[in-house]
Design an enzyme around this catalytic site. Structure first.
Site, mmCIF file in Angstrom:
data_model
loop_
_atom_site.group_PDB
_atom_site.id
_atom_site.type_symbol
_atom_site.label_atom_id
_atom_site.label_comp_id
_atom_site.label_asym_id
_atom_site.label_seq_id
_atom_site.Cartn_x
_atom_site.Cartn_y
_atom_site.Cartn_z
ATOM 1 N N GLY A 11 -30.450 -18.256 9.065
ATOM 2 C CA GLY A 11 -29.797 -17.232 8.238
ATOM 3 C C GLY A 11 -30.266 -17.379 6.798
ATOM 4 N N ARG A 78 -34.616 -16.622 13.340
ATOM 5 C CA ARG A 78 -34.433 -17.791 14.199
ATOM 6 C C ARG A 78 -35.521 -17.698 15.260
ATOM 7 N NH1 ARG A 78 -29.060 -15.929 12.873
ATOM 8 N NH2 ARG A 78 -28.191 -17.449 11.439
ATOM 9 N N ASP A 109 -29.625 -26.629 9.944
ATOM 10 C CA ASP A 109 -29.704 -27.673 10.953
ATOM 11 C C ASP A 109 -30.794 -27.409 12.018
ATOM 12 O OD1 ASP A 109 -28.291 -30.029 12.188
ATOM 13 O OD2 ASP A 109 -28.106 -28.566 13.809
ATOM 14 N N SER A 111 -33.366 -25.427 11.887
ATOM 15 C CA SER A 111 -34.702 -25.411 11.275
ATOM 16 C C SER A 111 -35.174 -26.842 11.024
ATOM 17 C CB SER A 111 -34.663 -24.663 9.942
ATOM 18 O OG SER A 111 -33.983 -23.445 10.082
ATOM 19 N N THR A 131 -28.709 -23.024 3.616
ATOM 20 C CA THR A 131 -27.708 -22.366 4.461
ATOM 21 C C THR A 131 -26.410 -22.262 3.676
ATOM 22 O OG1 THR A 131 -26.269 -22.593 6.396
ATOM 23 C CG2 THR A 131 -27.259 -24.613 5.592
ATOM 24 N N ASP A 133 -23.585 -22.393 4.963
ATOM 25 C CA ASP A 133 -22.500 -23.022 5.730
ATOM 26 C C ASP A 133 -22.064 -24.400 5.225
ATOM 27 O OD1 ASP A 133 -22.632 -20.783 7.292
ATOM 28 O OD2 ASP A 133 -23.792 -21.720 8.903
ATOM 29 N N ASP A 135 -23.070 -27.233 6.278
ATOM 30 C CA ASP A 135 -22.786 -28.013 7.490
ATOM 31 C C ASP A 135 -23.804 -29.126 7.726
ATOM 32 O OD1 ASP A 135 -24.883 -26.322 7.996
ATOM 33 O OD2 ASP A 135 -24.130 -25.588 9.917
ATOM 34 N N ARG A 168 1.786 -6.940 0.341
ATOM 35 C CA ARG A 168 1.172 -7.050 1.662
ATOM 36 C C ARG A 168 0.363 -8.333 1.775
ATOM 37 N NH1 ARG A 168 -0.942 -0.902 2.264
ATOM 38 N NH2 ARG A 168 -2.778 -1.719 1.221
ATOM 39 N N MET A 175 -17.365 -16.630 6.288
ATOM 40 C CA MET A 175 -18.379 -17.189 7.201
ATOM 41 C C MET A 175 -18.337 -18.726 7.216
ATOM 42 S SD MET A 175 -21.784 -14.906 6.862
ATOM 43 C CE MET A 175 -22.010 -13.452 7.869
ATOM 44 N N GLY A 176 -19.306 -19.323 7.853
ATOM 45 C CA GLY A 176 -19.400 -20.782 7.874
ATOM 46 C C GLY A 176 -19.705 -21.356 9.250
ATOM 47 N N ARG A 177 -19.827 -20.489 10.234
ATOM 48 C CA ARG A 177 -20.090 -20.925 11.614
ATOM 49 C C ARG A 177 -19.078 -21.976 12.058
ATOM 50 N NH1 ARG A 177 -24.902 -19.876 14.470
ATOM 51 N NH2 ARG A 177 -26.013 -19.281 12.618
ATOM 52 N N GLU A 228 -14.617 -18.150 10.054
ATOM 53 C CA GLU A 228 -14.959 -17.396 11.274
ATOM 54 C C GLU A 228 -14.926 -18.277 12.530
ATOM 55 O OE1 GLU A 228 -18.973 -15.883 10.926
ATOM 56 O OE2 GLU A 228 -19.790 -17.877 10.608
HETATM 57 O O1 F6P Z 1 -25.636 -19.791 9.257
HETATM 58 C C1 F6P Z 1 -25.365 -18.808 8.326
HETATM 59 C C2 F6P Z 1 -24.500 -17.728 8.926
HETATM 60 O O2 F6P Z 1 -24.288 -16.736 7.936
HETATM 61 C C3 F6P Z 1 -23.180 -18.199 9.504
HETATM 62 O O3 F6P Z 1 -22.215 -18.402 8.519
HETATM 63 C C4 F6P Z 1 -22.884 -17.076 10.453
HETATM 64 O O4 F6P Z 1 -22.075 -17.513 11.525
HETATM 65 C C5 F6P Z 1 -24.241 -16.710 10.971
HETATM 66 O O5 F6P Z 1 -25.187 -17.122 10.001
HETATM 67 C C6 F6P Z 1 -24.425 -15.239 11.223
HETATM 68 O O6 F6P Z 1 -25.677 -15.074 11.783
HETATM 69 P P1 F6P Z 1 -26.378 -13.679 11.994
HETATM 70 O O7 F6P Z 1 -27.141 -13.373 10.746
HETATM 71 O O8 F6P Z 1 -27.277 -13.904 13.155
HETATM 72 O O9 F6P Z 1 -25.303 -12.675 12.256
#
Ligand code: F6P
Length: 348
Positions: A11, A78, A109, A111, A131, A133, A135, A168, A175-177, A228
């Site tokens: 990504g 990827r 990771d 890559s 990245t 993330d 991570d 409300r 994001m963050g996988r 997410e």
């Molecule tokens: O790894 C980066 C990331 O943005 C994650 O946070 C997310 O889950 C994923 O890539 C989304 O990937 P794609 O671009 O394939 O939708």
């Protein structure tokens, strides 16, 4: 003239262009030419537009124009085929034919695992952790993480303002996988009252109970920042059984998501909970100064290492200092999730 190669993979992350610019400037300084490879490892294999178009010499002037831009000029992708040892051997052969002294891989990771394999095939590789993330446990910060958090903080602040105007509460998905760091930092920086991450188990009932208390105490801007990946750590809860009596069409077994969580909490707490999924803006933002400074130092270090005949390294940041370590060591490190911060946010 000696040459080095660079690719961006996985990504995209804000700051990738800044890193390439730093690599190009340092390469020019040492009299090295720079080969850009398009679309990650795919470009090495000529999988998209053919090797003639995917592999090309980068011009410093063009590269300098890119430094501050979000996205990645080199494109990214990827490459599932890279799992195949034969494909990796082909990539290594192509790199050897290019006669490069080494390859800089800017990615996450997956890559880095590809780069580790290329090192074993005799290609000196340097990894820059690109990245959002955060991570990769060996480094305190990955390139793009700071920008993603700042993007989320801006969005959550805006959501909290309108939440307050309308009384409300909000569910905001970031994001963050499989990593909850973006959610945790966003919640901490915005004063959000609830954060849900993949690293910690949670239940809809507990979230509803805390939200009910917050609203009863007058906090109608209460915000639930959900990573997410956090739906995977949710304790079993049958959304279908719960929402059906309210006339909601929810398919049995459907995974939880931000909208379903907001609808469920709305019925459980009687508060007008709304959902926002921030999405790809987190990846396409203008990189922050913090990400650009890391990109500058990492890009420079990558070239200096390769020029000195050192490969098989990844670059990271610790105690505000850029450092390098062996790729094998880095990929063995395990994450240390900030559990006490998580508990603090969810209890104050
Ligand atoms: O790894 C980066 C990331 O943005 C994650 O946070 C997310 O889950 C994923 O890539 C989304 O990937 P794609 O671009 O394939 O939708």
């Amino acid at each position: 003239m000696s040459r080095i190669a660079v690719l961006t993979s996985g990504g995209d992350s804000p700051g990738m262009n800044s890193a390439v610019t730093s690599i190009a400037r340092t390469a020019a300084y040492y009299g090295l030419s720079l080969i850009g490879i398009k679309r990650g490892y795919n470009g090495l294999l000529g999988l998209k537009d053919g090797a003639e178009n995917d592999i090309y010499e980068m011009n410093l002037d063009t590269v300098l124009d890119l430094a501050d831009l979000p996205g990645t000029y080199l494109r990214t992708a990827r490459c599932a085929q890279f799992m195949d040892p034969k494909v990796r051997e082909e990539a290594a052969r192509n790199l050897k034919q290019l006669d490069v002294i080494g390859l800089v891989v800017i990615g996450g990771d997956g890559s880095f695992h590809g780069a580790q394999q290329l090192c074993k095939l005799g290609i000196p590789c340097i990894g820059i952790p690109g990245t959002i993330d955060n991570d990769l446990p060996y480094t305190e910060m990955t390139l793009g993480y700071d920008t993603a958090v700042n993007c989320d903080v801006e969005a959550v602040r805006a959501i909290r303002a309108t939440s307050r105007s309308h009384d409300r509460p909000a569910v905001v998905e970031v994001m963050g996988r499989n990593c909850g760091d973006i959610a945790l930092s966003t919640a901490e920086a915005t004063g959000s009252e609830i954060v849900l991450v993949p690293e910690m188990p949670w239940s809809v009932e507990e979230v509803a109970e805390r939200l009910t208390k917050l609203v009863a105490a007058g906090n109608t801007r209460a915000t639930i920042v959900v990573a997410e990946g956090a739906y995977a750590s949710m304790k079993p809860f049958d959304v279908y059984e719960y929402l059906r009596p309210f006339g909601k069409e929810v398919y049995h077994g459907q995974h939880m998501n931000a909208n379903l969580l907001a609808s469920t909490l709305k019925h459980m707490t009687h508060a007008e909970v709304r959902a926002t999924v921030i999405g790809y803006t987190q990846r396409g933002c203008q990189p922050t100064a913090r990400d650009c400074t890391f990109a500058f130092e990492a890009g420079n270090m990558a070239v200096v290492l390769l020029k000195s005949g050192i490969g098989n390294q990844v670059i990271g940041t610790r105690n505000n200092r850029t450092f390098h370590t062996s790729i094998d060591t880095a990929l063995c490190e395990t994450r240390n999730f900030k559990e006490s911060l998580y508990n603090l946010i969810n209890s104050l």
